[in-house]
Write an enzyme that holds these catalytic residues in place. Structure first.
Site, PDB file in Angstrom:
ATOM      1  N   TYR A   1       0.846  -1.207   0.000  1.00 23.25           N
ATOM      2  CA  TYR A   1       0.000   0.000   0.000  1.00 23.25           C
ATOM      3  C   TYR A   1       0.877   1.251   0.000  1.00 23.25           C
ATOM      4  O   TYR A   1       0.704   2.166  -0.813  1.00 23.25           O
ATOM      5  CB  TYR A   1      -0.889  -0.071   1.252  1.00 23.25           C
ATOM      6  CG  TYR A   1      -1.597   1.187   1.662  1.00 23.25           C
ATOM      7  CD1 TYR A   1      -2.660   1.703   0.926  1.00 23.25           C
ATOM      8  CD2 TYR A   1      -1.243   1.845   2.844  1.00 23.25           C
ATOM      9  CE1 TYR A   1      -3.343   2.842   1.340  1.00 23.25           C
ATOM     10  CE2 TYR A   1      -1.911   2.981   3.269  1.00 23.25           C
ATOM     11  CZ  TYR A   1      -2.951   3.487   2.512  1.00 23.25           C
ATOM     12  OH  TYR A   1      -3.619   4.611   2.929  1.00 23.25           O
TER      13      TYR A   1
ATOM     14  N   THR B   1      -0.855  11.370   8.778  1.00 29.59           N
ATOM     15  CA  THR B   1      -0.584  10.267   9.691  1.00 29.59           C
ATOM     16  C   THR B   1      -1.884   9.481   9.910  1.00 29.59           C
ATOM     17  O   THR B   1      -2.876   9.724   9.230  1.00 29.59           O
ATOM     18  CB  THR B   1      -0.019  10.825  11.018  1.00 29.59           C
ATOM     19  OG1 THR B   1       0.417   9.742  11.802  1.00 29.59           O
ATOM     20  CG2 THR B   1      -1.061  11.635  11.783  1.00 29.59           C
TER      21      THR B   1
END
Ligand SMILES: NC(=O)c1ccc[n+]([C@@H]2O[C@H](COP(=O)([O-])OP(=O)(O)OC[C@H]3O[C@@H](n4cnc5c(N)ncnc54)[C@H](OP(=O)(O)O)[C@@H]3O)[C@@H](O)[C@H]2O)c1
Length: 318
Positions: free
Chosen positions: A142, A170
Protein backbone atom coordinates in the site's frame (compact mmCIF):
# COMPACT_ATOMS: atom_id res chain seq x y z
CA UNK A 1 -0.30 29.97 -7.91
CA UNK A 2 -3.19 30.10 -5.42
CA UNK A 3 -6.56 28.79 -6.64
CA UNK A 4 -9.93 30.10 -5.53
CA UNK A 5 -11.80 26.79 -5.50
CA UNK A 6 -15.19 28.53 -5.74
CA UNK A 7 -14.25 29.35 -9.37
CA UNK A 8 -13.31 25.74 -10.17
CA UNK A 9 -15.08 22.48 -10.97
CA UNK A 10 -13.74 20.37 -8.11
CA UNK A 11 -13.93 16.60 -8.42
CA UNK A 12 -13.48 14.64 -5.17
CA UNK A 13 -12.87 10.92 -5.70
CA UNK A 14 -13.76 8.71 -2.73
CA UNK A 15 -16.14 11.42 -1.51
CA UNK A 16 -18.39 8.89 0.23
CA UNK A 17 -15.47 7.54 2.27
CA UNK A 18 -14.22 8.55 5.71
CA UNK A 19 -11.94 11.43 4.69
CA UNK A 20 -14.06 12.29 1.66
CA UNK A 21 -17.13 13.23 3.70
CA UNK A 22 -15.09 15.70 5.75
CA UNK A 23 -13.36 17.19 2.70
CA UNK A 24 -16.74 17.73 1.01
CA UNK A 25 -18.06 19.44 4.14
CA UNK A 26 -15.12 21.86 4.16
CA UNK A 27 -15.48 22.59 0.45
CA UNK A 28 -19.15 23.44 1.05
CA UNK A 29 -18.12 25.71 3.93
CA UNK A 30 -15.71 27.43 1.53
CA UNK A 31 -18.75 28.28 -0.60
CA UNK A 32 -18.58 25.71 -3.40
CA UNK A 33 -22.00 25.20 -4.95
CA UNK A 34 -23.63 21.84 -5.71
CA UNK A 35 -22.84 22.51 -9.39
CA UNK A 36 -19.12 23.04 -8.89
CA UNK A 37 -18.69 20.01 -6.60
CA UNK A 38 -18.31 16.82 -8.64
CA UNK A 39 -18.66 13.70 -6.50
CA UNK A 40 -18.35 10.56 -8.64
CA UNK A 41 -19.21 7.29 -6.88
CA UNK A 42 -17.50 3.92 -7.16
CA UNK A 43 -20.72 2.35 -8.45
CA UNK A 44 -20.68 4.77 -11.42
CA UNK A 45 -16.94 4.75 -12.19
CA UNK A 46 -14.48 2.06 -11.13
CA UNK A 47 -11.27 4.07 -11.00
CA UNK A 48 -9.11 0.96 -11.42
CA UNK A 49 -10.58 0.72 -14.94
CA UNK A 50 -8.98 3.12 -17.41
CA UNK A 51 -12.10 3.35 -19.60
CA UNK A 52 -14.23 4.34 -16.62
CA UNK A 53 -11.74 7.05 -15.71
CA UNK A 54 -11.72 8.34 -19.31
CA UNK A 55 -15.51 8.45 -19.28
CA UNK A 56 -15.56 10.19 -15.90
CA UNK A 57 -13.33 13.01 -17.15
CA UNK A 58 -15.33 13.35 -20.37
CA UNK A 59 -18.61 13.60 -18.44
CA UNK A 60 -17.58 15.70 -15.44
CA UNK A 61 -14.90 17.98 -16.96
CA UNK A 62 -13.22 18.82 -13.62
CA UNK A 63 -10.65 21.61 -13.36
CA UNK A 64 -9.36 20.42 -9.94
CA UNK A 65 -9.18 16.84 -8.66
CA UNK A 66 -8.84 15.83 -5.01
CA UNK A 67 -8.03 12.14 -5.15
CA UNK A 68 -9.20 10.29 -2.04
CA UNK A 69 -10.47 7.04 -3.53
CA UNK A 70 -8.29 4.21 -2.29
CA UNK A 71 -8.25 0.71 -0.94
CA UNK A 72 -7.43 1.32 2.74
CA UNK A 73 -7.37 -0.79 5.90
CA UNK A 74 -5.65 -1.79 9.10
CA UNK A 75 -2.78 -4.25 9.57
CA UNK A 76 -5.06 -7.31 9.16
CA UNK A 77 -6.49 -6.18 5.82
CA UNK A 78 -3.06 -5.11 4.51
CA UNK A 79 -1.58 -8.50 5.43
CA UNK A 80 -4.35 -10.61 3.94
CA UNK A 81 -4.86 -8.64 0.68
CA UNK A 82 -1.43 -7.16 -0.25
CA UNK A 83 -1.92 -7.73 -3.99
CA UNK A 84 -5.26 -5.91 -4.09
CA UNK A 85 -3.94 -3.06 -1.96
CA UNK A 86 -0.94 -2.57 -4.23
CA UNK A 87 -2.79 -2.98 -7.54
CA UNK A 88 -5.91 -0.93 -6.78
CA UNK A 89 -4.04 2.05 -5.35
CA UNK A 90 -1.52 2.10 -8.18
CA UNK A 91 -4.15 1.64 -10.88
CA UNK A 92 -6.50 4.32 -9.55
CA UNK A 93 -3.73 6.89 -9.22
CA UNK A 94 -2.16 6.01 -12.57
CA UNK A 95 -5.36 6.38 -14.61
CA UNK A 96 -6.53 9.43 -12.74
CA UNK A 97 -3.25 11.34 -13.07
CA UNK A 98 -2.92 10.50 -16.76
CA UNK A 99 -6.49 11.57 -17.57
CA UNK A 100 -6.07 14.74 -15.49
CA UNK A 101 -3.02 15.61 -17.57
CA UNK A 102 -4.79 14.88 -20.87
CA UNK A 103 -7.78 16.98 -19.82
CA UNK A 104 -5.61 19.94 -18.70
CA UNK A 105 -6.75 19.79 -15.08
CA UNK A 106 -5.39 22.84 -13.21
CA UNK A 107 -4.38 20.91 -10.09
CA UNK A 108 -4.55 17.40 -8.65
CA UNK A 109 -4.16 16.63 -4.95
CA UNK A 110 -2.79 13.20 -4.16
CA UNK A 111 -3.38 12.03 -0.60
CA UNK A 112 -0.51 9.75 0.35
CA UNK A 113 0.17 8.09 3.67
CA UNK A 114 2.56 7.78 6.58
CA UNK A 115 2.78 4.06 5.59
CA UNK A 116 5.15 5.09 2.78
CA UNK A 117 7.94 5.99 5.21
CA UNK A 118 10.82 3.53 5.84
CA UNK A 119 10.25 0.98 8.60
CA UNK A 120 13.22 2.21 10.58
CA UNK A 121 13.14 5.96 10.21
CA UNK A 122 14.27 8.40 12.89
CA UNK A 123 11.28 10.19 14.40
CA UNK A 124 9.77 12.61 13.73
CA UNK A 125 9.73 11.58 10.05
CA UNK A 126 10.58 14.48 7.79
CA UNK A 127 9.62 14.51 4.13
CA UNK A 128 13.29 14.30 3.06
CA UNK A 129 13.49 10.79 4.64
CA UNK A 130 10.67 9.32 2.56
CA UNK A 131 13.03 7.44 0.20
CA UNK A 132 15.56 6.31 2.80
CA UNK A 133 14.36 2.70 3.14
CA UNK A 134 11.70 0.03 2.66
CA UNK A 135 8.40 0.52 4.55
CA UNK A 136 7.19 -1.80 7.32
CA UNK A 137 6.45 -5.08 5.52
CA UNK A 138 2.77 -5.43 6.43
CA UNK A 139 1.81 -2.15 4.75
CA UNK A 140 4.61 -1.87 2.14
CA UNK A 141 2.44 -2.79 -0.90
CA UNK A 142 0.00 0.00 0.00
CA UNK A 143 2.72 2.45 1.05
CA UNK A 144 4.85 1.90 -2.04
CA UNK A 145 1.89 2.15 -4.41
CA UNK A 146 1.09 5.54 -2.90
CA UNK A 147 4.72 6.62 -3.00
CA UNK A 148 5.23 5.59 -6.65
CA UNK A 149 2.46 8.02 -7.62
CA UNK A 150 4.49 10.88 -6.17
CA UNK A 151 7.23 10.03 -8.69
CA UNK A 152 4.65 10.04 -11.49
CA UNK A 153 3.43 13.48 -10.40
CA UNK A 154 6.96 14.82 -10.17
CA UNK A 155 7.85 13.53 -13.64
CA UNK A 156 4.61 15.00 -15.08
CA UNK A 157 5.47 18.34 -13.55
CA UNK A 158 8.91 18.28 -15.13
CA UNK A 159 7.79 17.03 -18.56
CA UNK A 160 4.34 18.62 -18.92
CA UNK A 161 4.24 21.36 -16.28
CA UNK A 162 1.41 19.44 -14.56
CA UNK A 163 0.39 21.05 -11.25
CA UNK A 164 -0.19 18.86 -8.22
CA UNK A 165 0.09 18.71 -4.44
CA UNK A 166 0.89 15.74 -2.22
CA UNK A 167 -0.04 15.45 1.45
CA UNK A 168 0.99 12.61 3.74
CA UNK A 169 -1.42 12.35 6.66
CA UNK A 170 -0.58 10.27 9.69
CA UNK A 171 -3.12 7.76 11.12
CA UNK A 172 -6.56 9.39 11.08
CA UNK A 173 -9.62 8.89 13.25
CA UNK A 174 -13.01 10.51 13.74
CA UNK A 175 -16.71 10.28 12.85
CA UNK A 176 -17.51 8.30 9.65
CA UNK A 177 -14.43 6.09 10.13
CA UNK A 178 -14.57 2.47 8.98
CA UNK A 179 -15.65 0.29 11.93
CA UNK A 180 -15.76 -2.94 9.92
CA UNK A 181 -14.31 -5.85 11.90
CA UNK A 182 -12.22 -7.09 8.97
CA UNK A 183 -10.68 -3.86 7.75
CA UNK A 184 -10.78 -1.15 10.43
CA UNK A 185 -7.77 0.75 11.76
CA UNK A 186 -6.72 0.60 15.41
CA UNK A 187 -8.95 3.34 16.92
CA UNK A 188 -12.29 2.20 15.45
CA UNK A 189 -11.35 -1.44 16.16
CA UNK A 190 -10.70 -0.63 19.84
CA UNK A 191 -13.83 1.52 20.20
CA UNK A 192 -15.97 -1.25 18.75
CA UNK A 193 -14.40 -3.81 21.05
CA UNK A 194 -14.79 -1.72 24.20
CA UNK A 195 -18.31 -0.48 23.53
CA UNK A 196 -19.57 -3.95 22.71
CA UNK A 197 -17.79 -5.51 25.72
CA UNK A 198 -19.40 -2.88 27.95
CA UNK A 199 -22.87 -3.32 26.49
CA UNK A 200 -22.73 -7.14 26.79
CA UNK A 201 -21.25 -6.98 30.34
CA UNK A 202 -18.09 -8.73 29.15
CA UNK A 203 -15.31 -7.98 31.63
CA UNK A 204 -12.22 -9.07 29.65
CA UNK A 205 -10.94 -7.98 26.29
CA UNK A 206 -7.85 -8.99 24.36
CA UNK A 207 -5.90 -6.53 22.26
CA UNK A 208 -3.53 -7.54 19.48
CA UNK A 209 0.17 -6.67 19.75
CA UNK A 210 2.34 -5.60 22.67
CA UNK A 211 0.95 -2.06 22.88
CA UNK A 212 4.48 -0.67 22.84
CA UNK A 213 4.50 0.83 19.35
CA UNK A 214 4.17 4.62 19.29
CA UNK A 215 1.69 6.40 17.07
CA UNK A 216 0.44 9.86 16.26
CA UNK A 217 -3.26 10.28 15.55
CA UNK A 218 -4.85 13.13 13.64
CA UNK A 219 -8.52 14.08 13.81
CA UNK A 220 -10.04 13.66 10.37
CA UNK A 221 -11.53 17.18 10.14
CA UNK A 222 -8.06 18.66 10.76
CA UNK A 223 -6.65 16.46 7.98
CA UNK A 224 -9.46 17.51 5.65
CA UNK A 225 -8.65 21.19 6.23
CA UNK A 226 -4.99 20.48 5.34
CA UNK A 227 -6.03 18.66 2.15
CA UNK A 228 -8.25 21.56 1.01
CA UNK A 229 -5.50 24.09 1.75
CA UNK A 230 -3.10 22.03 -0.36
CA UNK A 231 -5.60 22.22 -3.24
CA UNK A 232 -5.76 25.99 -2.84
CA UNK A 233 -2.09 26.80 -2.31
CA UNK A 234 0.31 24.12 -3.56
CA UNK A 235 1.39 23.47 -7.15
CA UNK A 236 4.36 21.20 -6.60
CA UNK A 237 4.26 17.51 -5.59
CA UNK A 238 6.96 17.70 -2.92
CA UNK A 239 5.21 15.86 -0.09
CA UNK A 240 3.81 17.69 2.94
CA UNK A 241 3.30 15.79 6.20
CA UNK A 242 0.06 16.26 8.14
CA UNK A 243 0.40 15.19 11.77
CA UNK A 244 -1.03 16.31 15.09
CA UNK A 245 2.20 16.27 17.09
CA UNK A 246 0.40 14.19 19.77
CA UNK A 247 2.43 10.99 20.10
CA UNK A 248 1.60 8.11 22.40
CA UNK A 249 2.04 4.35 22.77
CA UNK A 250 -0.84 2.06 21.91
CA UNK A 251 -0.99 1.21 25.63
CA UNK A 252 -1.52 4.90 26.43
CA UNK A 253 -4.11 5.14 23.68
CA UNK A 254 -6.02 2.22 25.18
CA UNK A 255 -6.12 4.01 28.52
CA UNK A 256 -7.57 7.18 27.00
CA UNK A 257 -10.03 5.14 24.95
CA UNK A 258 -11.19 3.05 27.91
CA UNK A 259 -12.12 6.32 29.62
CA UNK A 260 -13.94 7.66 26.53
CA UNK A 261 -15.81 4.33 26.15
CA UNK A 262 -16.43 3.99 29.92
CA UNK A 263 -14.93 0.48 29.78
CA UNK A 264 -13.44 -0.53 33.12
CA UNK A 265 -12.88 -4.27 32.53
CA UNK A 266 -9.59 -6.15 32.18
CA UNK A 267 -7.34 -5.70 29.18
CA UNK A 268 -4.84 -8.36 28.10
CA UNK A 269 -2.25 -7.97 25.34
CA UNK A 270 -1.65 -10.74 22.78
CA UNK A 271 1.93 -10.10 21.66
CA UNK A 272 1.83 -12.97 19.14
CA UNK A 273 0.16 -10.46 16.79
CA UNK A 274 2.38 -7.88 15.08
CA UNK A 275 2.69 -4.28 16.30
CA UNK A 276 3.27 -2.85 12.83
CA UNK A 277 5.87 -0.11 12.49
CA UNK A 278 7.66 0.35 15.85
CA UNK A 279 7.59 4.16 15.92
CA UNK A 280 5.58 6.50 13.80
CA UNK A 281 5.15 10.22 13.92
CA UNK A 282 5.60 13.09 11.56
CA UNK A 283 7.41 16.38 11.49
CA UNK A 284 4.69 18.73 10.22
CA UNK A 285 6.81 21.88 9.98
CA UNK A 286 6.32 22.15 6.20
CA UNK A 287 2.54 22.07 6.62
CA UNK A 288 2.75 24.99 9.03
CA UNK A 289 5.06 26.92 6.71
CA UNK A 290 3.33 26.21 3.39
CA UNK A 291 -0.30 25.76 4.39
CA UNK A 292 -0.42 27.84 7.56
CA UNK A 293 -1.91 24.65 9.02
CA UNK A 294 -1.82 23.11 12.48
CA UNK A 295 -4.04 20.41 13.94
CA UNK A 296 -6.46 22.00 16.39
CA UNK A 297 -8.40 19.06 17.87
CA UNK A 298 -7.14 17.43 21.07
CA UNK A 299 -7.03 13.63 21.19
CA UNK A 300 -9.41 13.53 24.17
CA UNK A 301 -12.03 15.70 22.46
CA UNK A 302 -11.60 13.89 19.14
CA UNK A 303 -12.03 10.46 20.73
CA UNK A 304 -15.09 11.55 22.74
CA UNK A 305 -16.68 12.83 19.51
CA UNK A 306 -15.83 9.61 17.69
CA UNK A 307 -17.20 7.36 20.44
CA UNK A 308 -20.37 9.46 20.57
CA UNK A 309 -20.78 9.18 16.79
CA UNK A 310 -20.21 5.41 16.81
CA UNK A 311 -22.67 4.81 19.66
CA UNK A 312 -25.31 6.79 17.77
CA UNK A 313 -24.71 4.68 14.65
CA UNK A 314 -25.15 1.36 16.47
CA UNK A 315 -27.90 2.59 18.82
CA UNK A 316 -25.96 2.06 22.07
CA UNK A 317 -25.59 4.54 24.92
CA UNK A 318 -22.25 6.38 25.02
N1 LIG B 1 -7.92 6.54 7.07
C1 LIG B 1 -6.70 6.88 7.39
O1 LIG B 1 -6.26 6.75 8.56
C2 LIG B 1 -5.77 7.48 6.37
C3 LIG B 1 -4.49 7.89 6.78
C4 LIG B 1 -3.62 8.44 5.83
C5 LIG B 1 -4.04 8.57 4.52
N2 LIG B 1 -5.29 8.16 4.15
C6 LIG B 1 -5.66 8.32 2.75
O2 LIG B 1 -6.84 9.11 2.67
C7 LIG B 1 -7.59 8.71 1.53
C8 LIG B 1 -9.03 8.41 1.93
O3 LIG B 1 -9.02 7.30 2.85
P1 LIG B 1 -10.32 6.90 3.66
O4 LIG B 1 -9.87 6.44 4.98
O5 LIG B 1 -11.35 7.95 3.51
O6 LIG B 1 -10.78 5.59 2.86
P2 LIG B 1 -12.25 4.95 2.80
O7 LIG B 1 -13.13 5.43 3.87
O8 LIG B 1 -12.03 3.48 2.63
O9 LIG B 1 -12.83 5.54 1.45
C9 LIG B 1 -12.27 5.16 0.24
C10 LIG B 1 -13.16 5.65 -0.88
O10 LIG B 1 -12.60 5.19 -2.11
C11 LIG B 1 -13.64 4.68 -2.93
N3 LIG B 1 -13.11 3.62 -3.80
C12 LIG B 1 -12.45 2.51 -3.42
N4 LIG B 1 -12.14 1.78 -4.51
C13 LIG B 1 -12.62 2.46 -5.58
C14 LIG B 1 -12.63 2.21 -6.98
N5 LIG B 1 -12.07 1.10 -7.51
N6 LIG B 1 -13.23 3.12 -7.79
C15 LIG B 1 -13.81 4.23 -7.28
N7 LIG B 1 -13.83 4.53 -5.96
C16 LIG B 1 -13.25 3.64 -5.13
C17 LIG B 1 -14.64 4.11 -1.94
O11 LIG B 1 -15.91 4.01 -2.51
P3 LIG B 1 -16.87 2.77 -2.08
O12 LIG B 1 -17.02 2.89 -0.58
O13 LIG B 1 -18.11 3.04 -2.83
O14 LIG B 1 -16.13 1.52 -2.48
C18 LIG B 1 -14.61 5.15 -0.84
O15 LIG B 1 -15.46 6.22 -1.14
C19 LIG B 1 -6.87 7.52 0.91
O16 LIG B 1 -6.09 7.98 -0.15
C20 LIG B 1 -6.00 7.03 2.03
O17 LIG B 1 -4.85 6.41 1.54
C21 LIG B 1 -6.17 7.64 5.05
Amino acid sequence: MNLDLTHERVCVTGSSGFVGQHVVQILKQRGLSEKSLLLPRHKDFDLTDERDVQQMFAELRPSVVIHLAALVGGIGANRSRPGEFCYANLAMGLHLIEQARIHHVQRLVHVGTVCSYPKFCPTPFSESQLWDGYPEESNAPYGIAKKALIVLLDSYRRQYGFSSAVVLPTNLYGPHDNFNEESSHVIPALIRKMIHARSTHQNDIEIWGSGKATREFLYVADAAEGIVRAAERIDDPSPINLGSGQVLTIQDLVEVLAKACRFDGNISWNATYPDGQPQRHLDSTRATQLLDWKASTSLEYGLETTVEWYCRQVGLPQ
